[in-house]
Scaffold this active site. Structure first.
Site, PDB file in Angstrom:
ATOM      1  N   CYS A   1      -1.751   0.509  -2.993  1.00 22.55           N
ATOM      2  CA  CYS A   1      -1.031  -0.624  -3.389  1.00 22.55           C
ATOM      3  C   CYS A   1      -1.247  -1.017  -4.936  1.00 22.55           C
ATOM      4  O   CYS A   1      -2.445  -1.091  -5.137  1.00 22.55           O
ATOM      5  CB  CYS A   1      -1.556  -1.741  -2.676  1.00 22.55           C
ATOM      6  SG  CYS A   1      -0.857  -3.405  -3.274  1.00 22.55           S
ATOM      7  N   ASN A   2      -0.013  -1.002  -5.748  1.00 21.00           N
ATOM      8  CA  ASN A   2      -0.284  -1.124  -7.094  1.00 21.00           C
ATOM      9  C   ASN A   2      -0.880  -2.550  -7.568  1.00 21.00           C
ATOM     10  O   ASN A   2      -1.773  -2.559  -8.557  1.00 21.00           O
ATOM     11  CB  ASN A   2       1.017  -0.986  -7.837  1.00 21.00           C
ATOM     12  CG  ASN A   2       1.351   0.490  -7.907  1.00 21.00           C
ATOM     13  OD1 ASN A   2       1.205   1.161  -8.846  1.00 21.00           O
ATOM     14  ND2 ASN A   2       1.890   1.104  -6.818  1.00 21.00           N
TER      15      ASN A   2
ATOM     16  N   GLU B   1      10.361  -4.431   2.725  1.00 22.00           N
ATOM     17  CA  GLU B   1       9.673  -4.618   3.951  1.00 22.00           C
ATOM     18  C   GLU B   1      10.555  -5.200   5.045  1.00 22.00           C
ATOM     19  O   GLU B   1      10.243  -4.931   6.135  1.00 22.00           O
ATOM     20  CB  GLU B   1       8.781  -6.020   3.515  1.00 22.00           C
ATOM     21  CG  GLU B   1       7.584  -5.790   4.503  1.00 22.00           C
ATOM     22  CD  GLU B   1       6.128  -5.021   4.370  1.00 22.00           C
ATOM     23  OE1 GLU B   1       6.326  -4.293   3.390  1.00 22.00           O
ATOM     24  OE2 GLU B   1       5.823  -4.801   5.651  1.00 22.00           O
TER      25      GLU B   1
ATOM     26  N   TYR C   1       1.566  -9.061  -1.876  1.00 23.16           N
ATOM     27  CA  TYR C   1       0.283  -9.335  -2.558  1.00 23.16           C
ATOM     28  C   TYR C   1       0.862  -9.762  -3.997  1.00 23.16           C
ATOM     29  O   TYR C   1       0.199 -10.336  -4.999  1.00 23.16           O
ATOM     30  CB  TYR C   1      -0.103  -7.866  -2.652  1.00 23.16           C
ATOM     31  CG  TYR C   1      -1.313  -7.743  -1.707  1.00 23.16           C
ATOM     32  CD1 TYR C   1      -1.403  -8.734  -0.547  1.00 23.16           C
ATOM     33  CD2 TYR C   1      -2.334  -6.771  -1.862  1.00 23.16           C
ATOM     34  CE1 TYR C   1      -2.424  -8.493   0.302  1.00 23.16           C
ATOM     35  CE2 TYR C   1      -3.137  -6.613  -0.715  1.00 23.16           C
ATOM     36  CZ  TYR C   1      -3.308  -7.458   0.329  1.00 23.16           C
ATOM     37  OH  TYR C   1      -4.406  -7.067   1.516  1.00 23.16           O
ATOM     38  N   GLY C   2       2.090  -9.305  -4.354  1.00 18.37           N
ATOM     39  CA  GLY C   2       2.464  -9.364  -5.832  1.00 18.37           C
ATOM     40  C   GLY C   2       2.756 -10.902  -6.411  1.00 18.37           C
ATOM     41  O   GLY C   2       2.800 -11.011  -7.554  1.00 18.37           O
TER      42      GLY C   2
ATOM     43  N   CYS D   1       5.254   0.312  -7.566  1.00 17.40           N
ATOM     44  CA  CYS D   1       4.981  -0.238  -6.194  1.00 17.40           C
ATOM     45  C   CYS D   1       5.224   0.816  -5.446  1.00 17.40           C
ATOM     46  O   CYS D   1       6.060   1.457  -5.446  1.00 17.40           O
ATOM     47  CB  CYS D   1       6.068  -1.429  -6.190  1.00 17.40           C
ATOM     48  SG  CYS D   1       5.828  -2.168  -4.608  1.00 17.40           S
ATOM     49  N   THR D   2       4.016   0.720  -4.465  1.00 20.73           N
ATOM     50  CA  THR D   2       4.177   1.762  -3.396  1.00 20.73           C
ATOM     51  C   THR D   2       5.323   1.755  -2.153  1.00 20.73           C
ATOM     52  O   THR D   2       5.815   2.490  -1.459  1.00 20.73           O
ATOM     53  CB  THR D   2       3.012   2.088  -2.465  1.00 20.73           C
ATOM     54  OG1 THR D   2       2.430   0.606  -2.118  1.00 20.73           O
ATOM     55  CG2 THR D   2       1.874   2.633  -3.402  1.00 20.73           C
ATOM     56  N   HIS D   3       5.952   0.550  -2.199  1.00 17.55           N
ATOM     57  CA  HIS D   3       7.318   0.388  -1.305  1.00 17.55           C
ATOM     58  C   HIS D   3       8.559   0.997  -2.019  1.00 17.55           C
ATOM     59  O   HIS D   3       9.362   1.594  -1.391  1.00 17.55           O
ATOM     60  CB  HIS D   3       7.641  -1.114  -1.462  1.00 17.55           C
ATOM     61  CG  HIS D   3       6.682  -1.956  -0.344  1.00 17.55           C
ATOM     62  ND1 HIS D   3       5.517  -2.499  -0.908  1.00 17.55           N
ATOM     63  CD2 HIS D   3       7.028  -2.651   1.039  1.00 17.55           C
ATOM     64  CE1 HIS D   3       5.004  -2.749   0.317  1.00 17.55           C
ATOM     65  NE2 HIS D   3       6.028  -3.177   1.293  1.00 17.55           N
TER      66      HIS D   3
ATOM     67  N   ASP E   1      -2.592  -1.219   2.210  1.00 22.62           N
ATOM     68  CA  ASP E   1      -1.418  -1.782   1.220  1.00 22.62           C
ATOM     69  C   ASP E   1      -1.034  -3.295   2.096  1.00 22.62           C
ATOM     70  O   ASP E   1      -1.933  -3.489   3.082  1.00 22.62           O
ATOM     71  CB  ASP E   1      -0.361  -1.104   1.191  1.00 22.62           C
ATOM     72  CG  ASP E   1       0.930  -1.692   0.680  1.00 22.62           C
ATOM     73  OD1 ASP E   1       0.697  -2.120  -0.516  1.00 22.62           O
ATOM     74  OD2 ASP E   1       1.985  -1.670   1.172  1.00 22.62           O
ATOM     75  N   SER E   2      -0.322  -4.006   1.466  1.00 23.96           N
ATOM     76  CA  SER E   2       0.047  -5.330   1.968  1.00 23.96           C
ATOM     77  C   SER E   2       0.881  -5.105   3.125  1.00 23.96           C
ATOM     78  O   SER E   2       1.270  -6.044   3.844  1.00 23.96           O
ATOM     79  CB  SER E   2       0.815  -6.260   0.839  1.00 23.96           C
ATOM     80  OG  SER E   2       1.602  -5.241   0.352  1.00 23.96           O
TER      81      SER E   2
HETATM   82  N1  DGL Z   1       2.993  -2.155  -2.318  1.00 25.33           N
HETATM   83  C1  DGL Z   1       2.537  -3.200  -3.061  1.00 25.33           C
HETATM   84  C2  DGL Z   1       2.572  -2.634  -4.399  1.00 25.33           C
HETATM   85  O1  DGL Z   1       2.243  -1.414  -4.681  1.00 25.33           O
HETATM   86  C3  DGL Z   1       3.361  -4.072  -3.282  1.00 25.33           C
HETATM   87  C4  DGL Z   1       4.106  -5.057  -2.406  1.00 25.33           C
HETATM   88  C5  DGL Z   1       3.717  -6.698  -2.109  1.00 25.33           C
HETATM   89  O2  DGL Z   1       3.927  -7.465  -3.137  1.00 25.33           O
HETATM   90  O3  DGL Z   1       2.771  -6.770  -1.491  1.00 25.33           O
HETATM   91  O4  DGL Z   1       2.122  -3.362  -5.184  1.00 25.33           O
END
Ligand code: DGL
Length: 269
Positions: A74-75, A155, A43-44, A187-189, A11-12
């Site tokens: 990570c989505n 985060e 990443y988003g 989003c996995t966060h 993931d990011s």
């Molecule tokens: N955990 C990442 C996801 O599921 C998103 C966080 C990011 O923007 O890096 O998309």
């Protein structure tokens, strides 16, 4: 492929730890190798090309570590890089994304109703949830909304906090986002703020997150491919980040205890 080989997860940042935690609970014999690309978080906000490049580089690293499976936890990366990662990995390892199992769940558990999706800009812009859910069940309405403040807030460790409650309320009270039967946390966060989202909806909306659904999906895929760990001598999990951050270390303890050793791996230098 060796059944005792590790499962690679990336993931990011800390988001994928929510899925890694569920995998550890469901399959305690499996060894996990986790890569958090903290140098490129979030990443988003990156372009699809950039996310693809990061994902391919990390997949090469995980293959080099001998992983039997790679889970794109990570989505944002699952939305725009899954096809490329799958092609790159070929038959060297199983590749799983976090979006397909959720779409499958939503499309089979709900009929003729509204299911909301929240996620990063990259995920929402790709429209991957809408396309896949509608393909499986055209009678569902899928309003979606980018919620770019949430992942950086989490985060940074702001969950179960007045700041997170205010931000959640401000996003979810949007007009076109009412009358939902369920909300997908795309989003996995976001599982880290699931409790607060559930409270916002007064428990009247099912909150669907990827952690358990994806862990069960991965278990099924490993079993189908005869890749489940044989149960001998488990090796310790390993955690890598592309840039050391204190908040990553703190959050990783939430899921895996304080014994974890975080290694900074300058993959992109
Ligand atoms: N955990 C990442 C996801 O599921 C998103 C966080 C990011 O923007 O890096 O998309």
């Amino acid at each position: 492929m060796n059944t005792d080989a590790p499962i690679g997860i990336f993931d990011s940042g800390i988001g994928g730890l929510t899925v890694a935690g569920a995998i550890q609970a469901l399959m305690p014999d499996e060894q996990l190798i986790y890569f958090g690309d903290t140098a490129h978080f979030p990443y988003g906000e990156k372009s699809p090309e950039a996310i693809r490049n990061y994902s391919l580089r990390i997949s090469a690293f995980l293959l080099h570590k001998g992983c039997k499976a790679i889970l794109i936890a990570c989505n944002s990366a699952s939305s725009v890089a899954y096809t490329q990662v799958k092609k790159y990995v070929g038959n060297k390892a199983l590749v799983v994304n976090v979006i397909d199992p959720i779409c499958q769940y939503a499309a089979t558990h709900y009929h003729q109703t509204r299911i909301g999706v929240i996620g990063t800009r990259a995920t929402i812009k790709s429209e991957v949830y809408i396309k896949r859910i509608k393909k499986l069940n055209p009678a569902l309405e899928v309003p979606s909304m980018a919620t770019p403040l949430l992942a950086p807030m989490i985060e940074e460790g702001f969950f179960n906090h007045t700041i997170s409650q205010t931000v959640i309320h401000s996003y979810l009270s949007g007009k076109h986002f009412q009358n939902l039967s369920a909300l997908i946390l795309g989003c996995t966060h976001y599982p880290l703020i699931k409790k607060e989202i559930r409270e916002y909806y007064k428990k009247e909306v099912e909150i669907i997150d990827s952690a358990n659904i994806v862990a069960h999906h991965l278990h099924r895929k490993l079993a189908e491919n005869k890749l489940l760990h044989s149960g001998n001598q488990k090796t310790a999990h390993r955690f890598f980040v592309s840039d050391y951050t204190r908040s990553f270390e703190k959050s990783s303890h939430l899921f895996f205890g304080s014994a974890i050793h975080l290694v900074e791996e300058k993959l992109f230098h």
